[in-house]
Motif scaffolding. Structure first.
Motif, PDB file in Angstrom:
ATOM      1  N   GLU A 165       0.825  -1.201   0.000  1.00 35.65           N
ATOM      2  CA  GLU A 165       0.000   0.000   0.000  1.00 35.65           C
ATOM      3  C   GLU A 165       0.860   1.252   0.000  1.00 35.65           C
ATOM      4  N   ILE A 168       2.260   1.750  -3.551  1.00 38.19           N
ATOM      5  CA  ILE A 168       1.254   2.270  -4.491  1.00 38.19           C
ATOM      6  C   ILE A 168       0.952   3.731  -4.143  1.00 38.19           C
ATOM      7  N   SER A 169       0.895   4.033  -2.844  1.00 41.24           N
ATOM      8  CA  SER A 169       0.657   5.423  -2.426  1.00 41.24           C
ATOM      9  C   SER A 169       1.778   6.333  -2.921  1.00 41.24           C
ATOM     10  N   ARG A 171       3.555   5.957  -5.665  1.00 40.04           N
ATOM     11  CA  ARG A 171       3.330   6.239  -7.079  1.00 40.04           C
ATOM     12  C   ARG A 171       2.170   7.206  -7.256  1.00 40.04           C
ATOM     13  N   ALA A 172       1.123   7.016  -6.457  1.00 37.05           N
ATOM     14  CA  ALA A 172      -0.041   7.907  -6.552  1.00 37.05           C
ATOM     15  C   ALA A 172       0.353   9.335  -6.198  1.00 37.05           C
ATOM     16  N   ILE A 185      -3.933  10.009   2.002  1.00 29.96           N
ATOM     17  CA  ILE A 185      -2.562   9.495   2.050  1.00 29.96           C
ATOM     18  C   ILE A 185      -1.710  10.441   2.895  1.00 29.96           C
TER      19      ILE A 185
ATOM     20  N   PHE B  88      -5.478   8.541 -10.778  1.00 31.01           N
ATOM     21  CA  PHE B  88      -4.040   8.292 -10.891  1.00 31.01           C
ATOM     22  C   PHE B  88      -3.804   7.535 -12.193  1.00 31.01           C
ATOM     23  N   ARG B  98      -7.894   0.957  -4.589  1.00 25.85           N
ATOM     24  CA  ARG B  98      -7.208   0.642  -3.334  1.00 25.85           C
ATOM     25  C   ARG B  98      -6.775   1.918  -2.610  1.00 25.85           C
ATOM     26  N   MET B  99      -6.443   2.942  -3.387  1.00 23.20           N
ATOM     27  CA  MET B  99      -6.040   4.210  -2.776  1.00 23.20           C
ATOM     28  C   MET B  99      -7.195   4.859  -2.013  1.00 23.20           C
TER      29      MET B  99
END
Lengths: 297, 244
Positions: A165, A168-169, A171-172, A185, B88, B98-99
């Motif tokens: 997680e 991925i966060s 990259r986001a 986030i 995104f 998921r974010m």
């Protein structure tokens, strides 16, 4: 003989490309989120190398000293973010760039004051300085170990950014800071994570680079970070795969040109490397993997 | 549920919000309307904690949230799906969803909630491994709403969900919003598409250059000639500007 020489040079170039790639990843992660070109990233190499050398001369076995040196480099990255970059978060790109120069000048002069400007020999264990033979091909064990360590780190990094997680966060956040904040986030935590990963990788580069060169000095980080920066621009600034690709590309071109250029032109190797890169950027201004630069707020 | 009083926001020297007062009750669908630049998005950004307030208060269940950061506000269940969708682009559809769950404490039911989003927007299931940036505008809007729903909103704030979409897709999005409202989700809907929004909103506020010009229930707003005057004529102008 000619073919064997070529294979040797390819392995050599991939090994130096690995080091540039590891450096470029750290630059790309931080740039992706903060739009900060952290030139002080190179000094983390120096911090890791000196820490390793110091701990080694104090009596710790080389590998333990290296491991601790890498961790100290990671810690230095966290401190750098907290002390120098967090207070100017959101400032203009130029202000951030100047701050990174200031951090570089500070760290390099601090190192000169503590360790003096002269270089020191960096003694590495025998296993890093052997020559391995496959038939007629002779390569240094250090090259193979550098490539191996880099591959392991790249696999771990890929698992991290694709599966976890936090990854991925990360990259986001590097794609859209505001959207990331709207998702809840914890952007501070992500930025610190990016600095930790980047500076630990820089520490690894420090150890391998120093073993390769055989000596260290306070300004040793400048050249690799410059190369890694060029590599990440060529790959696509802010993109992690781009950074890896650009790093390898740079290393490969550098060594292959060195090997293939006639001996009277070989000293101008870097000039040829940069000419090729400039031509490449003329056709792909955003780098090989860079998308058309989207506005970021 | 949410109570905003005399909210002022500045962007540098620009006085963007000049004292907004509004209220949302539990289970309501409230529309925030107005022409471009009226301050609709700024209001949402203020509630989310992205832009800081100059003065005024925001109360949520009686608690002052005007000094909280975005992360805490998400934790309280106020979820903001921003203007322009802000998907995104390099993340897959699944990763985008998921974010939405980053701040959730119970992640055990995540799979079930994803399936719920997929049943709401079946196309997203088909595209789940595709990068968000490769989706069409309508699909991206669905993903943006889905991502917000994964966060389990108590108050869902949707900013211009119909912007730039084909009429058929707009209809589908509005049907979903209406369905969410009927299921009991409290919604604050920002729209320049006033006709559609007025049709489904329990109450509406009409913003004009940073102030509330008009407010009323569905029935009151339906026959109010003022709306035409302040908003609808200028909305056309606005959409022309958007297109160019």
């Amino acid at each position: 003989m000619q073919l064997e020489y070529l294979v040797q040079q390819i392995i050599n170039s991939v090994s130096i490309g690995s080091l540039y790639a590891l450096m470029a990843i750290g630059l790309a992660m931080v740039f992706g989120i903060l739009r900060l070109i952290n030139f002080a990233h190179g000094d983390l190499i120096m911090v890791g190398s000196y820490a390793t050398l110091l701990l080694n001369t104090l009596g710790l076995p080389f590998w333990i000293a290296a491991l601790l040196g890498i961790l100290i480099s990671g810690l230095a990255g966290v401190v750098m973010e907290r002390v120098a970059y967090r207070p100017i978060r959101g400032a203009s790109d130029v202000a951030m760039l100047l701050t990174s120069f200031a951090v570089t000048i500070f760290l390099e002069n601090l190192a000169v004051m503590i360790f003096r400007a002269t270089s020191r020999p960096f003694a590495s264990p025998v296993i890093l300085s052997q020559v391995v033979k496959f038939g007629g091909i002779r390569v240094s064990s250090l090259s193979l170990i550098s490539i191996g360590i880099t591959l392991v780190l790249l696999v771990l990094l890929t698992i991290f950014v694709k599966r976890t997680e936090t990854g991925i966060s990360l990259r986001a956040t590097s794609q859209d800071l505001i959207a990331a904040r709207l998702m809840g986030i914890n952007v501070n935590r992500i930025i610190v994570t990016a600095f930790i990963i980047g500076s630990v990788l820089a520490g690894v580069v420090g150890v391998l680079w120093s073993a390769r060169v055989g000596k260290i000095d306070p300004l040793m980080g400048f050249q690799p970070v410059l190369k890694a920066f060029v590599g990440s621009v060529v790959g696509g600034l802010g993109s992690i795969p781009g950074a890896i690709l650009g790093g390898y590309l740079l290393g490969i071109m550098e060594i292959l040109l060195q090997a293939l250029l006639p001996s009277n032109l070989a000293p101008y190797r870097d000039a040829f490397v940069f000419i090729i890169l400039i031509i490449l950027l003329l056709f792909r201004p955003n780098g090989i993997l860079g998308t058309t630069a989207k506005e970021k707020i | 549920m949410l109570k905003i009083e005399d909210l002022h926001i500045y962007y540098g020297h620009v006085h963007a919000l000049k004292g907004i007062t509004l209220e949302i009750q539990d289970g309501e669908l409230v529309a925030l309307l107005g022409p471009n630049g009226a301050g609709k998005s700024t209001t949402l950004m203020g509630i989310s904690g992205i832009v800081s307030l100059r003065s005024g208060t925001i109360q949520y269940d009686g608690m002052d949230i005007s000094k909280k950061d975005p992360q805490e506000i998400v934790e309280l269940g106020i979820i903001h799906s921003p203007e322009g969708r802000r998907i995104f682009g390099n993340l897959s559809v699944l990763e985008n969803l998921r974010m939405g769950a980053v701040r959730r404490r119970d992640k055990s039911s995540l799979k079930k909630d994803m399936e719920e989003v997929f049943s709401l927007f079946p196309i997203l299931e088909k595209r789940q491994h595709q990068a968000g940036g490769t989706l069409s505008g309508g699909e991206q809007q669905m993903l943006a709403i889905g991502r917000a729903l994964i966060a389990k909103p108590r108050l869902l704030m949707l900013d211009e969900p119909s912007l730039g979409l084909a009429p058929l897709v707009v209809k589908e999005i509005f049907t979903v919003i209406k369905g969410l409202h009927e299921k009991g989700v409290t919604i604050l809907l920002v729209e320049q598409n006033a006709r559609q929004a007025l049709r489904i909103a329990d109450r509406s506020y009409l913003l004009e250059t940073g102030s509330i010009a008009l407010t009323g229930t569905k029935a009151e707003m339906a026959n109010n000639p003022e709306i035409e005057k302040i908003y609808l004529s200028r909305a056309d102008e606005g959409s022309v500007q958007n297109a160019t």
